[in-house]
Design an enzyme around this catalytic site. Structure first.
Site, PDB file in Angstrom:
ATOM      1  N   GLY A   1       6.426 -41.939 -45.140  1.00 50.84           N
ATOM      2  CA  GLY A   1       6.290 -43.355 -45.456  1.00 50.84           C
ATOM      3  C   GLY A   1       4.908 -43.830 -45.053  1.00 50.84           C
ATOM      4  O   GLY A   1       4.316 -43.282 -44.122  1.00 50.84           O
TER       5      GLY A   1
ATOM      6  N   GLN B   1      -1.819 -49.553 -43.051  1.00 58.45           N
ATOM      7  CA  GLN B   1      -2.259 -48.302 -42.408  1.00 58.45           C
ATOM      8  C   GLN B   1      -3.499 -47.714 -43.087  1.00 58.45           C
ATOM      9  O   GLN B   1      -4.155 -46.835 -42.524  1.00 58.45           O
ATOM     10  CB  GLN B   1      -1.122 -47.272 -42.405  1.00 58.45           C
ATOM     11  CG  GLN B   1       0.052 -47.688 -41.518  1.00 58.45           C
ATOM     12  CD  GLN B   1       1.132 -46.636 -41.526  1.00 58.45           C
ATOM     13  OE1 GLN B   1       1.988 -46.640 -42.404  1.00 58.45           O
ATOM     14  NE2 GLN B   1       1.077 -45.716 -40.581  1.00 58.45           N
TER      15      GLN B   1
ATOM     16  N   CYS C   1       4.795 -41.905 -36.426  1.00 57.89           N
ATOM     17  CA  CYS C   1       4.007 -42.792 -37.284  1.00 57.89           C
ATOM     18  C   CYS C   1       2.634 -42.174 -37.491  1.00 57.89           C
ATOM     19  O   CYS C   1       2.029 -41.693 -36.533  1.00 57.89           O
ATOM     20  CB  CYS C   1       3.866 -44.147 -36.598  1.00 57.89           C
ATOM     21  SG  CYS C   1       2.955 -45.351 -37.575  1.00 57.89           S
ATOM     22  N   LEU C   2       2.149 -42.217 -38.738  1.00 56.86           N
ATOM     23  CA  LEU C   2       0.835 -41.630 -39.019  1.00 56.86           C
ATOM     24  C   LEU C   2      -0.278 -42.373 -38.280  1.00 56.86           C
ATOM     25  O   LEU C   2      -1.360 -41.820 -38.093  1.00 56.86           O
ATOM     26  CB  LEU C   2       0.564 -41.631 -40.532  1.00 56.86           C
ATOM     27  CG  LEU C   2       1.481 -40.711 -41.349  1.00 56.86           C
ATOM     28  CD1 LEU C   2       1.261 -40.926 -42.842  1.00 56.86           C
ATOM     29  CD2 LEU C   2       1.256 -39.245 -40.983  1.00 56.86           C
TER      30      LEU C   2
ATOM     31  N   HIS D   1      11.116 -49.100 -40.775  1.00 60.76           N
ATOM     32  CA  HIS D   1       9.879 -48.798 -40.038  1.00 60.76           C
ATOM     33  C   HIS D   1       8.663 -49.308 -40.831  1.00 60.76           C
ATOM     34  O   HIS D   1       7.767 -49.945 -40.272  1.00 60.76           O
ATOM     35  CB  HIS D   1       9.809 -47.284 -39.804  1.00 60.76           C
ATOM     36  CG  HIS D   1       8.531 -46.756 -39.226  1.00 60.76           C
ATOM     37  ND1 HIS D   1       8.489 -46.022 -38.069  1.00 60.76           N
ATOM     38  CD2 HIS D   1       7.234 -46.836 -39.654  1.00 60.76           C
ATOM     39  CE1 HIS D   1       7.228 -45.685 -37.801  1.00 60.76           C
ATOM     40  NE2 HIS D   1       6.451 -46.158 -38.758  1.00 60.76           N
ATOM     41  N   GLU D   2       8.668 -49.051 -42.157  1.00 59.81           N
ATOM     42  CA  GLU D   2       7.515 -49.454 -42.982  1.00 59.81           C
ATOM     43  C   GLU D   2       7.454 -50.970 -43.156  1.00 59.81           C
ATOM     44  O   GLU D   2       6.364 -51.555 -43.142  1.00 59.81           O
ATOM     45  CB  GLU D   2       7.546 -48.751 -44.337  1.00 59.81           C
ATOM     46  CG  GLU D   2       7.500 -47.217 -44.291  1.00 59.81           C
ATOM     47  CD  GLU D   2       6.415 -46.638 -43.408  1.00 59.81           C
ATOM     48  OE1 GLU D   2       5.361 -47.270 -43.233  1.00 59.81           O
ATOM     49  OE2 GLU D   2       6.634 -45.539 -42.849  1.00 59.81           O
TER      50      GLU D   2
ATOM     51  N   HIS E   1       5.779 -52.556 -40.335  1.00 56.65           N
ATOM     52  CA  HIS E   1       4.309 -52.504 -40.408  1.00 56.65           C
ATOM     53  C   HIS E   1       3.749 -53.739 -41.116  1.00 56.65           C
ATOM     54  O   HIS E   1       2.679 -54.241 -40.754  1.00 56.65           O
ATOM     55  CB  HIS E   1       3.847 -51.272 -41.207  1.00 56.65           C
ATOM     56  CG  HIS E   1       3.704 -50.024 -40.398  1.00 56.65           C
ATOM     57  ND1 HIS E   1       2.820 -49.911 -39.349  1.00 56.65           N
ATOM     58  CD2 HIS E   1       4.313 -48.815 -40.493  1.00 56.65           C
ATOM     59  CE1 HIS E   1       2.890 -48.688 -38.839  1.00 56.65           C
ATOM     60  NE2 HIS E   1       3.799 -47.999 -39.511  1.00 56.65           N
TER      61      HIS E   1
HETATM   62 NI    NI Z   1       4.404 -46.001 -39.183  1.00 57.88          NI
END
Ligand code: NI
Length: 172
Positions: free
Chosen positions: A46, A51, A94-95, A136-137, A140
């Site tokens: 995701g 991000q 998380c990236l 989660h996304e 963000h």
């Molecule tokens: Ni994340």
């Protein structure tokens, strides 16, 4: 398509609240396509636009396991219209916080209304990993990271570690 660079904590842009898109036009579709390529390249399941430093309410997801058919989802302006009372715990990563994982409790099922890549209104029922990932996304888009769901002690420890690492990188 292009691979975009992913920002990491403690970058303050990760705390921004992203703006809805007015329409899913060619520029939003290009952003979605670039984000999907960036997510697959990372690799991740995701990615939210913030991000890649774009404060728009746009997400891409694909929770298919290795060897399964890809299930790419392109999402703009998502809204959680229903969430189960039942909760579920997943170990999240998380990236934007590479190599750190933590258990987060969230509703185990959600219904999400959104605009797809063609700008059509869609609703999806998500459970399991997809439910966790889409929540989660969406977090963000509101400037919330999964570490914000952990204890203050753990969050402070992570922020300190990554802040120090970023400082060492910038001094190198
Ligand atoms: Ni994340």
């Amino acid at each position: 398509m292009a691979i975009l660079s992913i920002i990491e904590i403690p970058d303050p842009r990760l705390k921004l609240v992203s703006e809805p898109v007015a329409h899913v036009d060619a520029s939003v579709r290009k952003l979605m396509d670039d984000m999907m390529e960036t997510m697959y390249d990372a690799p991740g399941i995701g990615l939210a636009a913030i991000q890649v430093a774009v404060a728009k309410r746009v997400l891409v997801l694909d929770v298919a396991r290795e060897g399964e058919e890809p299930q790419p989802l392109f999402i703009a302006n998502p809204e959680i219209v229903w969430a189960s009372e039942e909760l579920n715990v997943y170990q999240e990563g998380c990236l934007s916080i590479p190599d750190y994982y933590g258990d987060v409790e969230r509703p185990s099922r959600v219904r999400v209304r959104y605009l797809d890549r063609d700008g059509k209104v869609q609703e999806m029922n998500a459970d399991g990993l997809l439910a966790t990932c889409v929540q989660h996304e969406i977090d963000h888009l509101n400037g919330v990271l999964f570490i914000d769901h952990l204890s203050r002690l753990k969050r402070d420890r992570v922020m300190k570690k990554y802040t120090k690492a970023a400082r060492l990188r910038s001094e190198a």
